[in-house]
Design an enzyme around this catalytic site. Sequence first.
Site, short mmCIF file in Angstrom:
data_model
loop_
_atom_site.label_atom_id
_atom_site.label_comp_id
_atom_site.label_asym_id
_atom_site.label_seq_id
_atom_site.Cartn_x
_atom_site.Cartn_y
_atom_site.Cartn_z
N TYR A 132 0.87 -1.17 0.00
CA TYR A 132 0.00 0.00 0.00
C TYR A 132 0.91 1.23 0.00
O TYR A 132 1.57 1.52 1.00
CB TYR A 132 -0.91 -0.07 1.24
CG TYR A 132 -1.90 1.05 1.44
CD1 TYR A 132 -2.03 2.12 0.56
CD2 TYR A 132 -2.75 1.03 2.55
CE1 TYR A 132 -2.95 3.14 0.78
CE2 TYR A 132 -3.67 2.04 2.78
CZ TYR A 132 -3.76 3.09 1.90
OH TYR A 132 -4.67 4.09 2.13
N LYS A 160 -1.71 -1.54 -3.77
CA LYS A 160 -2.64 -0.42 -3.89
C LYS A 160 -1.80 0.84 -4.07
O LYS A 160 -1.01 1.20 -3.19
CB LYS A 160 -3.52 -0.27 -2.65
CG LYS A 160 -4.49 0.92 -2.79
CD LYS A 160 -5.10 1.36 -1.48
CE LYS A 160 -5.97 2.61 -1.75
NZ LYS A 160 -6.45 3.22 -0.50
N ILE A 204 -9.42 0.87 -5.31
CA ILE A 204 -9.78 0.99 -3.90
C ILE A 204 -10.01 2.47 -3.66
O ILE A 204 -9.07 3.27 -3.68
CB ILE A 204 -8.69 0.42 -2.97
CG1 ILE A 204 -8.43 -1.05 -3.30
CG2 ILE A 204 -9.12 0.57 -1.50
CD1 ILE A 204 -7.33 -1.70 -2.49
#
Length: 294
Positions: A132, A160, A204
């Site tokens: 992330y 992400k 996301i």
Amino acid sequence: MPAQAFVALVTCFRDDETLDLEATRAQVRRQVEAGNNIMCAGTNGDFTALTFAEKVRLTQAVVDEAAGRARVIVNAGMPATFETLMLAREFDRIGVDGIAVITPFFIQATQDGLIRHFSAVADAVRTPVYLYDIPARTQNHIEPETARTLSRHGNIAGIKDSGGAQDTLEAYLGVGRESPGFAVYSGPDHLVHWSLRNGAAGCISGLGNVMPKVLAGIVAAFNASDEAEAARQQGIFGDFRKDLYALGYPPALVKRALYLMDPTVGASRQPALLPDPAQDARIRTILRTYDLPR
């Protein structure tokens, strides 16, 4: 596989700032009904304001409410590898679909340090781990070459990207093309359609808290090869993003906009955005422009 939309779910609080799991469960149901998956305890979920025990309770409630109708990813990232491992093991026990690990914050990390950090977590759990990257918030950035190295770990399933830079997202997508099984999820709300067209596994989104059906509509239209409809929905999403985020810190504004639509979500924990009548009036005007309840 079809592209998938995840919403970086808000965490709901009562007036005294204690955790409101029933209100959070209602937000899970709202997203599932719209067709979205869930990421909890992320940036839009006030994760830095939650205690260790609260993150565990929150994740248990979200997984229970989703009940297999949607995938659930949870963020375990903390500044130190030690606490990140502790959280990841708890989430592994609960049975989430993925464990996201935000880059360490406050601690300045080398690329080698990031490789060791993410590898240690991926070694410790059975649940797939997702990198992330959000350097504007953490001041640590996963270089594309570092992502390429980590993509070869058998339990690191993807990344992400919330950096907002299209060239970095392109580089991560290149890693995904080279490494089958390494999924790239776009975080910037203005790049959802673009990222899907260029090979992303999905997105996301924080803004999906406010516009769940529009987010789901972008991804559904893309999966149906209806590029015109995906572009139309992305236009709405991008315009709303530009209008709302012009007012300040995006996660707090997402939460405040949702609060004005549904006060049961509560305010952000302090010292985040305080209620401001003038700002609330501007947010209400934006909501009215997009025909959202207010």
